[in-house]
Write a protein that holds these residues in place. Sequence first.
Motif, short mmCIF file in Angstrom:
data_model
loop_
_atom_site.label_atom_id
_atom_site.label_comp_id
_atom_site.label_asym_id
_atom_site.label_seq_id
_atom_site.Cartn_x
_atom_site.Cartn_y
_atom_site.Cartn_z
N ALA A 344 0.77 -1.32 0.04
CA ALA A 344 -0.03 -0.06 -0.14
C ALA A 344 0.78 1.12 0.03
N SER A 345 2.08 1.30 0.74
CA SER A 345 2.64 2.38 0.81
C SER A 345 4.01 2.48 0.34
N HIS A 346 4.78 1.46 -0.14
CA HIS A 346 6.16 1.43 -0.62
C HIS A 346 6.24 0.86 -2.00
N ASN A 347 5.82 -0.34 -2.29
CA ASN A 347 6.25 -1.13 -3.40
C ASN A 347 5.06 -0.68 -4.74
N ARG A 348 5.89 -0.52 -5.80
CA ARG A 348 5.14 -0.19 -7.06
C ARG A 348 5.43 -1.09 -8.06
N SER A 349 6.19 -2.30 -8.13
CA SER A 349 6.42 -3.05 -8.83
C SER A 349 5.71 -4.38 -9.06
N LEU A 350 5.44 -5.00 -7.78
CA LEU A 350 4.53 -6.15 -7.73
C LEU A 350 3.45 -6.11 -8.54
N LYS A 351 3.27 -7.18 -9.65
CA LYS A 351 2.01 -7.27 -10.11
C LYS A 351 0.96 -8.37 -9.80
N ALA A 352 1.54 -9.38 -9.16
CA ALA A 352 0.67 -10.25 -8.88
C ALA A 352 1.31 -11.26 -7.81
N LEU A 353 0.11 -11.49 -6.79
CA LEU A 353 0.63 -12.13 -5.58
C LEU A 353 -0.50 -13.34 -5.16
N SER A 354 0.33 -14.45 -5.02
CA SER A 354 -0.85 -15.64 -4.81
C SER A 354 -0.59 -16.22 -3.34
N VAL A 355 -1.78 -16.02 -2.49
CA VAL A 355 -1.61 -16.40 -0.86
C VAL A 355 -2.61 -17.66 -0.83
N VAL A 356 -2.91 -18.44 -1.79
CA VAL A 356 -3.70 -19.51 -1.70
C VAL A 356 -3.56 -20.42 -0.72
N SER A 357 -4.23 -20.80 0.02
CA SER A 357 -4.45 -21.80 1.19
C SER A 357 -3.31 -21.33 2.24
N ASN A 358 -3.39 -20.10 2.76
CA ASN A 358 -2.39 -19.55 3.79
C ASN A 358 -2.87 -19.57 5.19
N ASN A 359 -3.94 -20.03 5.57
CA ASN A 359 -4.90 -20.07 6.82
C ASN A 359 -4.90 -18.59 7.29
N ILE A 360 -5.18 -17.59 6.10
CA ILE A 360 -5.63 -16.16 6.31
C ILE A 360 -6.96 -15.96 6.61
N GLU A 361 -7.31 -15.18 7.62
CA GLU A 361 -8.66 -14.76 7.93
C GLU A 361 -9.24 -13.57 7.23
N GLY A 362 -10.18 -13.23 7.72
CA GLY A 362 -11.01 -11.92 7.32
C GLY A 362 -9.92 -10.41 7.17
N GLU A 363 -9.67 -10.44 8.41
CA GLU A 363 -8.49 -9.35 8.74
C GLU A 363 -7.39 -9.24 7.79
N GLY A 364 -6.80 -10.34 7.51
CA GLY A 364 -5.70 -10.06 6.56
C GLY A 364 -6.15 -10.09 5.18
N LEU A 365 -7.27 -10.69 4.61
CA LEU A 365 -7.78 -10.64 3.31
C LEU A 365 -8.09 -9.23 2.82
N VAL A 366 -8.94 -8.64 4.16
CA VAL A 366 -9.38 -7.36 3.57
C VAL A 366 -8.17 -6.42 3.75
N ALA A 367 -7.25 -6.59 4.39
CA ALA A 367 -5.96 -5.80 4.21
C ALA A 367 -5.28 -5.68 2.89
N LEU A 368 -5.25 -7.00 2.30
CA LEU A 368 -4.82 -7.06 0.93
C LEU A 368 -5.65 -6.36 -0.05
N SER A 369 -6.97 -6.47 0.20
CA SER A 369 -7.89 -5.92 -0.57
C SER A 369 -7.59 -4.41 -0.79
N GLN A 370 -7.54 -3.93 0.55
CA GLN A 370 -7.45 -2.26 0.81
C GLN A 370 -5.91 -1.92 -0.08
N SER A 371 -4.85 -2.80 0.07
CA SER A 371 -3.65 -2.26 -0.65
C SER A 371 -3.83 -2.11 -2.02
N MET A 372 -4.68 -3.09 -2.93
CA MET A 372 -5.20 -2.82 -4.06
C MET A 372 -5.65 -1.41 -4.55
#
Length: 461
Positions: A344-372
């Motif tokens: 959200a605040s530093h990186n501007r080069s990453l285009k794709a990230l896969s976190v499939v099946s990482n035991n992430i709950e709502g808090e972490g998933l919403v945070a990733l959506s906010q960074s988009m």
Amino acid sequence: MWTGGEEAPWTESQSPPPAPAATPASADGRGKLQGVLRRRGELGPVPPSRLRPELWGAPKRGRKGSPSPSSGAALRAIGCPDGRLERITLNIAGNSRLTPVERVTGEDFWILYRILKKNPYITGLDVRYNLLSDVGAYYAARLLQKQPYLIYLNLMFNDIGPEGGELIAKALHKNKILKHLKMTGNKIENKGGMCFAAMLQINSSLEKLDLGDCDLGMQSVIAFATVLTQNQTIKGINLNRPLLYGEQEESTVHLGHMLKENHCLVELHMCKHQIKTDGIRQLCDALYLNRSLRYLDVSCNKITHDGMVYLADVLKSNTTLEVIDLSFNRIENAGANYLSETLASHNRSLKALSVVSNNIEGEGLVALSQSMKTNPTFSNIYIWGNKFDEATCVAYSDLIQTGRLKPDNTDVEPFVVDGRVYLAEVSNGLKKHYYWTPTYGGACSDSSNAGFTLVPVGQHL
């Protein structure tokens, strides 16, 4: 005496020669390989019907727009090109689920060698999931020595062992044409792996090499790491699932050192290397110095949220990484939060990230959506297999409906039941069709293989 790097002399007769007096093979493999090759000399050529021309891939349209031939026409085009066909990739895969097939054996491969060895129109050959064994590897090695136009060869899952791997590796010592070789799933073991590592010291044309699921040992992984500090032509390498014994993460130590020295490698696959926190730290330390790697695959390891501290930190300064595959680890909410803050605040080069099946709950998933929402470069995210709550479903539904997240760039799709939003799985991903292809639709669609689309390395024709 014939070795894999030399030409085995024989006349252009209608049947292949008897085996060389000393085919390079181990004590238990030599008899089988030589025996089959001798029988081939006695039995004569394989009937053409064994090669299943109906599965041969249709050629791409040439400049004059020549149409794709039928199965019979494909054979005639290969034997008697009409001057209009260009860059054909033959698809003789043995795992078709739509058409009953008889798999090509090592003995059958002789007639392919005869047809293709001087044909200027065949630039790609896909014979995955057949039964070539070391006998077929012998003829594949011959083809690599004789065919001056072949730039792509797919030998995935063909029961090729250490001796067959050695023959192919030695044939590549003098080959200056082949760009992309897939040996995935052939158990060439440590011996074959060492031969391929030695080959990379000599070969100056190969750009992409896939040795995933080949039962490589620690010795050969270290050899590849050592060779790649000097090799300047390999752009992509797959070393998935070596047979590692121990908990010291030696493979990541050596590959991390390689990344500090190598400035040509673009794509690195390290699935199932038992990478834990210290291993990802070693890789991240190297990424501070590396300025070429664009695709890093560390899926199916043991990386936790502690490892994400190092990855999030290096992403603040690294400007080359575009695709990261963290699928099937255990980064949880804390790890997702570390990544989302950096994105959200530093990186501007990453285009794709896969976190499939990482035991992430709502808090972490919403945070990733906010960074988009704040990062315009971050375009692809894959989250299936985590723990969705209502807030997660609403967040990703909003991203898709507003157009910020394109439906082809994620593996979920929103739907509504009784006024509540849910997420369903969609068959998209970074490398969805690595091992298999669908029974219908495009086998090489960008949405299902986004990693190879965003970072194209060693594309076959």
